[in-house]
Design an enzyme around this catalytic site. Sequence first.
Site, PDB file in Angstrom:
ATOM      1  N   ILE A  62       0.831  -1.206   0.000  1.00  0.00           N
ATOM      2  CA  ILE A  62       0.000   0.000   0.000  1.00  0.00           C
ATOM      3  C   ILE A  62       0.863   1.252   0.000  1.00  0.00           C
ATOM      4  O   ILE A  62       1.986   1.247   0.530  1.00  0.00           O
ATOM      5  CB  ILE A  62      -0.978  -0.007   1.201  1.00  0.00           C
ATOM      6  CG1 ILE A  62      -2.089   1.033   1.023  1.00  0.00           C
ATOM      7  CG2 ILE A  62      -0.238   0.138   2.528  1.00  0.00           C
ATOM      8  CD1 ILE A  62      -3.275   0.850   1.949  1.00  0.00           C
ATOM      9  N   CYS A  63       0.339   2.315  -0.614  1.00  0.00           N
ATOM     10  CA  CYS A  63       0.977   3.634  -0.583  1.00  0.00           C
ATOM     11  C   CYS A  63      -0.125   4.670  -0.382  1.00  0.00           C
ATOM     12  O   CYS A  63      -1.169   4.352   0.184  1.00  0.00           O
ATOM     13  CB  CYS A  63       1.784   3.886  -1.863  1.00  0.00           C
ATOM     14  SG  CYS A  63       0.785   4.021  -3.354  1.00  0.00           S
ATOM     15  N   ARG A  64       0.070   5.875  -0.853  1.00  0.00           N
ATOM     16  CA  ARG A  64      -0.932   6.926  -0.663  1.00  0.00           C
ATOM     17  C   ARG A  64      -2.151   6.711  -1.561  1.00  0.00           C
ATOM     18  O   ARG A  64      -3.281   6.760  -1.108  1.00  0.00           O
ATOM     19  CB  ARG A  64      -0.306   8.299  -0.925  1.00  0.00           C
ATOM     20  CG  ARG A  64      -1.277   9.454  -0.759  1.00  0.00           C
ATOM     21  CD  ARG A  64      -0.563  10.803  -0.973  1.00  0.00           C
ATOM     22  NE  ARG A  64      -1.542  11.863  -1.069  1.00  0.00           N
ATOM     23  CZ  ARG A  64      -2.117  12.256  -2.202  1.00  0.00           C
ATOM     24  NH1 ARG A  64      -1.822  11.661  -3.351  1.00  0.00           N
ATOM     25  NH2 ARG A  64      -2.996  13.232  -2.212  1.00  0.00           N
ATOM     26  N   MET A  90      -3.934   4.570   0.796  1.00  0.00           N
ATOM     27  CA  MET A  90      -4.410   5.107   2.069  1.00  0.00           C
ATOM     28  C   MET A  90      -5.497   6.165   1.879  1.00  0.00           C
ATOM     29  O   MET A  90      -6.304   6.385   2.775  1.00  0.00           O
ATOM     30  CB  MET A  90      -3.251   5.670   2.891  1.00  0.00           C
ATOM     31  CG  MET A  90      -2.312   4.609   3.448  1.00  0.00           C
ATOM     32  SD  MET A  90      -3.119   3.399   4.528  1.00  0.00           S
ATOM     33  CE  MET A  90      -3.488   4.410   5.975  1.00  0.00           C
TER      34      MET A  90
END
Length: 98
Positions: A62-64, A90
């Site tokens: 996961i990232c932004r 996120m």
Amino acid sequence: MKEITTTELAEKRKADKSIHIVDVREDEEVAQGKIPGAYHIPLGELADRQDELDKSTPYFIICRSGGRSTMACQFLNEQGFDVTNVSGGMLAWEDEVE
């Protein structure tokens, strides 16, 4: 590349607390909150720190918003890891954070 939505990941996490999530955002982004128990390796450090991951373990990346996690998944997949990209990142995560 395998993908999962944040809603699906939240449900999977509730059912199995032992799943492995890797957050590839930068330190200052993670300081604003991350998924509880997620392991943090910034994307720029991933190549040098891939030995901290186990090739026999499936990981959710996961990232932004999903861009960096896509790059991380492509790299890790090429290295022989079992990875799934968390689409929406996120920004789409609506469950608990720490």
